[in-house]
Design a protein around this motif. Structure first.
Motif, PDB file in Angstrom:
ATOM      1  N   MET A  22       0.800  -1.156   0.021  1.00 10.09           N
ATOM      2  CA  MET A  22       0.081  -0.061  -0.014  1.00 10.09           C
ATOM      3  C   MET A  22       0.856   1.210  -0.191  1.00 10.09           C
ATOM      4  N   GLU A  23       1.820   1.288   0.842  1.00  7.99           N
ATOM      5  CA  GLU A  23       2.906   2.475   0.776  1.00  7.99           C
ATOM      6  C   GLU A  23       3.510   2.572  -0.546  1.00  7.99           C
ATOM      7  N   GLU A  24       3.999   1.505  -1.088  1.00  5.75           N
ATOM      8  CA  GLU A  24       4.495   1.736  -2.498  1.00  5.75           C
ATOM      9  C   GLU A  24       3.650   2.358  -3.694  1.00  5.75           C
ATOM     10  N   ARG A  25       2.260   1.915  -3.501  1.00  6.63           N
ATOM     11  CA  ARG A  25       1.214   2.429  -4.264  1.00  6.63           C
ATOM     12  C   ARG A  25       0.981   3.942  -4.192  1.00  6.63           C
ATOM     13  N   ARG A  26       0.907   4.136  -2.735  1.00  5.86           N
ATOM     14  CA  ARG A  26       0.578   5.520  -2.584  1.00  5.86           C
ATOM     15  C   ARG A  26       1.937   6.457  -2.972  1.00  5.86           C
ATOM     16  N   LYS A  27       3.199   5.988  -2.557  1.00  2.06           N
ATOM     17  CA  LYS A  27       4.520   6.687  -3.251  1.00  2.06           C
ATOM     18  C   LYS A  27       4.394   6.901  -4.631  1.00  2.06           C
ATOM     19  N   ALA A  28       4.055   5.829  -5.370  1.00  6.17           N
ATOM     20  CA  ALA A  28       3.965   6.066  -6.990  1.00  6.17           C
ATOM     21  C   ALA A  28       2.874   6.944  -7.356  1.00  6.17           C
ATOM     22  N   GLU A  29       1.776   7.075  -6.587  1.00  2.60           N
ATOM     23  CA  GLU A  29       0.898   8.069  -6.982  1.00  2.60           C
ATOM     24  C   GLU A  29       1.360   9.350  -6.719  1.00  2.60           C
ATOM     25  N   LYS A  30       2.036   9.380  -5.400  1.00  2.00           N
ATOM     26  CA  LYS A  30       2.407  10.715  -5.287  1.00  2.00           C
ATOM     27  C   LYS A  30       3.649  11.326  -6.063  1.00  2.00           C
ATOM     28  N   LYS A  31       4.570  10.248  -6.508  1.00  2.00           N
ATOM     29  CA  LYS A  31       5.603  10.697  -7.501  1.00  2.00           C
ATOM     30  C   LYS A  31       4.964  11.107  -8.697  1.00  2.00           C
ATOM     31  N   ALA A  32       3.893  10.498  -9.310  1.00  2.00           N
ATOM     32  CA  ALA A  32       3.167  10.962 -10.420  1.00  2.00           C
ATOM     33  C   ALA A  32       2.679  12.269 -10.276  1.00  2.00           C
ATOM     34  N   LYS A  33       1.997  12.455  -9.324  1.00  2.00           N
ATOM     35  CA  LYS A  33       1.479  13.903  -8.950  1.00  2.00           C
ATOM     36  C   LYS A  33       2.627  15.044  -9.019  1.00  2.00           C
ATOM     37  N   ILE A  34       3.895  14.558  -8.434  1.00  2.00           N
ATOM     38  CA  ILE A  34       4.904  15.700  -8.283  1.00  2.00           C
ATOM     39  C   ILE A  34       5.291  15.937  -9.874  1.00  2.00           C
ATOM     40  N   GLY A  35       5.483  14.693 -10.567  1.00  2.00           N
ATOM     41  CA  GLY A  35       6.079  14.757 -12.202  1.00  2.00           C
ATOM     42  C   GLY A  35       5.024  15.583 -12.998  1.00  2.00           C
ATOM     43  N   ALA A  36       3.839  15.418 -12.499  1.00  2.00           N
ATOM     44  CA  ALA A  36       2.766  16.525 -13.343  1.00  2.00           C
ATOM     45  C   ALA A  36       2.872  18.065 -12.792  1.00  2.00           C
ATOM     46  N   LEU A  37       3.103  18.119 -11.625  1.00  2.00           N
ATOM     47  CA  LEU A  37       3.125  19.473 -10.991  1.00  2.00           C
ATOM     48  C   LEU A  37       4.459  20.037 -11.634  1.00  2.00           C
ATOM     49  N   TYR A  38       5.620  19.188 -11.567  1.00  2.00           N
ATOM     50  CA  TYR A  38       6.786  19.900 -12.338  1.00  2.00           C
ATOM     51  C   TYR A  38       6.586  20.168 -14.076  1.00  2.00           C
ATOM     52  N   ASP A  39       5.940  19.453 -14.502  1.00  2.00           N
ATOM     53  CA  ASP A  39       5.738  19.789 -16.123  1.00  2.00           C
ATOM     54  C   ASP A  39       4.880  21.004 -16.135  1.00  2.00           C
ATOM     55  N   SER A  40       3.906  21.234 -15.056  1.00  2.00           N
ATOM     56  CA  SER A  40       3.084  22.347 -15.301  1.00  2.00           C
ATOM     57  C   SER A  40       3.739  23.704 -14.831  1.00  2.00           C
ATOM     58  N   LEU A  41       5.191  23.345 -14.240  1.00  2.00           N
ATOM     59  CA  LEU A  41       5.548  24.721 -13.531  1.00  2.00           C
ATOM     60  C   LEU A  41       7.206  24.920 -14.230  1.00  2.00           C
ATOM     61  N   VAL A  42       7.609  23.869 -14.831  1.00  2.00           N
ATOM     62  CA  VAL A  42       9.018  24.207 -15.329  1.00  2.00           C
ATOM     63  C   VAL A  42       9.039  25.136 -16.268  1.00  2.00           C
ATOM     64  N   GLY A  43       8.147  25.198 -17.032  1.00  2.00           N
ATOM     65  CA  GLY A  43       8.263  26.323 -18.319  1.00  2.00           C
ATOM     66  C   GLY A  43       9.529  26.179 -19.218  1.00  2.00           C
ATOM     67  N   ASP A  44      10.241  27.412 -19.410  1.00  2.00           N
ATOM     68  CA  ASP A  44      11.434  27.402 -20.263  1.00  2.00           C
ATOM     69  C   ASP A  44      12.739  27.141 -19.348  1.00  2.00           C
ATOM     70  N   LEU A  45      12.546  26.482 -18.374  1.00  2.00           N
ATOM     71  CA  LEU A  45      13.771  26.015 -17.316  1.00  2.00           C
ATOM     72  C   LEU A  45      14.011  24.409 -17.672  1.00  2.00           C
ATOM     73  N   GLY A  46      13.136  23.933 -18.742  1.00  2.00           N
ATOM     74  CA  GLY A  46      13.351  22.379 -18.908  1.00  2.00           C
ATOM     75  C   GLY A  46      14.779  22.162 -19.064  1.00  2.00           C
ATOM     76  N   ASP A  47      15.548  22.956 -20.068  1.00  2.00           N
ATOM     77  CA  ASP A  47      16.988  22.555 -20.569  1.00  2.00           C
ATOM     78  C   ASP A  47      17.758  22.654 -19.060  1.00  2.00           C
ATOM     79  N   HIS A  48      17.526  23.399 -18.401  1.00  2.00           N
ATOM     80  CA  HIS A  48      18.477  23.721 -17.290  1.00  2.00           C
ATOM     81  C   HIS A  48      17.989  22.859 -16.135  1.00  2.00           C
TER      82      HIS A  48
END
Length: 312
Positions: free
Chosen positions: A103-129
């Protein structure tokens, strides 16, 4: 699940023996050996005494082991039964723990997915850096860390990186692209700036060396040109001296020729005495003191040479 209580009816064991009696007797016997001195004639006796003492010590130790084994019988029985009970409990613990881990691994996987989506929405022009792995914080996966807290921390990092990238891009140096590449790898602003500063220092040193080399080359050319001019001047002066010398020699020769022509012209009008077929008429130009000329004329007279003299 109701809590089980382990009820143990334990009676503290007491082991009694004649400790004081043996101790006092042993102490009295041992005092006899404190100041004992054995010579060679008592060597066998000494060996027998040591053997007896060791036998006495072994007898006490054997009795200790025997009593301990007897005393541990009820404890060993209790320990075995307690371990059997714990093994029964370990079975559901393992089963439930495995489910909790999944259950903890599933929760962490879901949290990682949310963190990745949040990163994609915020990174903007900094993707190369700014790759996600460069700023990822493992504590973001904790259940106690909210996504709002993750967003705030990400935004702070992005803001800081944008400022630092702008700072690097504002530097006027050919090393800026490489500095940005290095910054992209480790996000070390101080290291990137230090790289630019070192590059500029090396560049300045190279320019200084080139300027010094150029100055030395120009100085060498200037000296070579000055030497060429001096050489040409020396050759010109030498040529002028040669020409003057030739002109002087020509003038002197002309004067001699003119004097000789006048001399020959005068001699042509005079008859030279004692002319013989083997005589030779010669002219000498003599530069000497009056005394030396007098000696020359005396020499001519002494050998019968006819001469005439005309002072210049």
């Amino acid at each position: 699940m109701n809590e089980l209580q382990v009820v143990v009816d334990q009676k503290p064991g007491v082991i009694g023996f004649n400790f004081e009696e043996i101790r006092d007797e042993l102490q009295a016997r041992m005092d006899l050996y404190k100041n004992a001195t054995f010579t060679d004639e008592y060597r066998v006796y000494a060996k027998n005494e040591v053997a007896a003492l060791r036998k006495m010590k072994k007898a006490i130790d054997d009795k200790r082991k025997e009593v301990k084994n007897q005393y541990m019988i009820p404890y060993n029985d209790f320990e075995g039964k307690a371990k059997e009970l714990m093994q029964i409990i370990d079975q559901p613990i393992g089963l439930i723990s495995q489910q909790i881990t999944e259950m903890e691994e599933r929760r962490k996987a879901e949290k990682k997915a949310k963190i990745g989506a949040l990163y994609d929405s915020l990174v903007g022009d900094l993707g190369d850096h700014l790759m996600l792995k460069k700023i990822y914080n493992a504590k973001w996966e904790n259940a106690s860390t909210s996504m709002a807290a993750v967003r705030k921390e990400m935004e702070e990092v992005f803001s800081s990186v944008r400022k630092e990238v702008a700072m690097l891009e504002a530097m006027t140096s050919d090393a800026v692209p490489e500095a940005l590449r290095r910054y992209k790898e480790d996000l070390d602003l101080a290291g990137a700036i230090n790289y630019v500063n070192q590059y500029e220092a090396q560049k300045a040193e190279i320019m200084k060396r080139k300027a010094e080399k150029k100055r030395l080359e120009e100085e060498q050319k200037r000296r070579a040109e000055e030497e060429r001019i001096r050489k040409e001047e020396r050759e010109r002066i030498k040529e002028e001296e040669r020409i003057r010398k030739e002109e002087r020699e020509k003038a002197e020769q002309a004067a001699v020729n003119e004097a000789a022509q006048g001399f020959f012209a005068e001699e042509a009008d005079d008859e030279l005495p004692f002319e013989q077929p083997t005589t030779i008429t010669a002219f000498y130009k003599v530069v000497a003191t009056p005394e030396e000329l007098e000696e020359v004329e005396m020499a001519f007279n002494s050998i019968g040479i006819y001469y005439t003299r005309r002072d210049a």
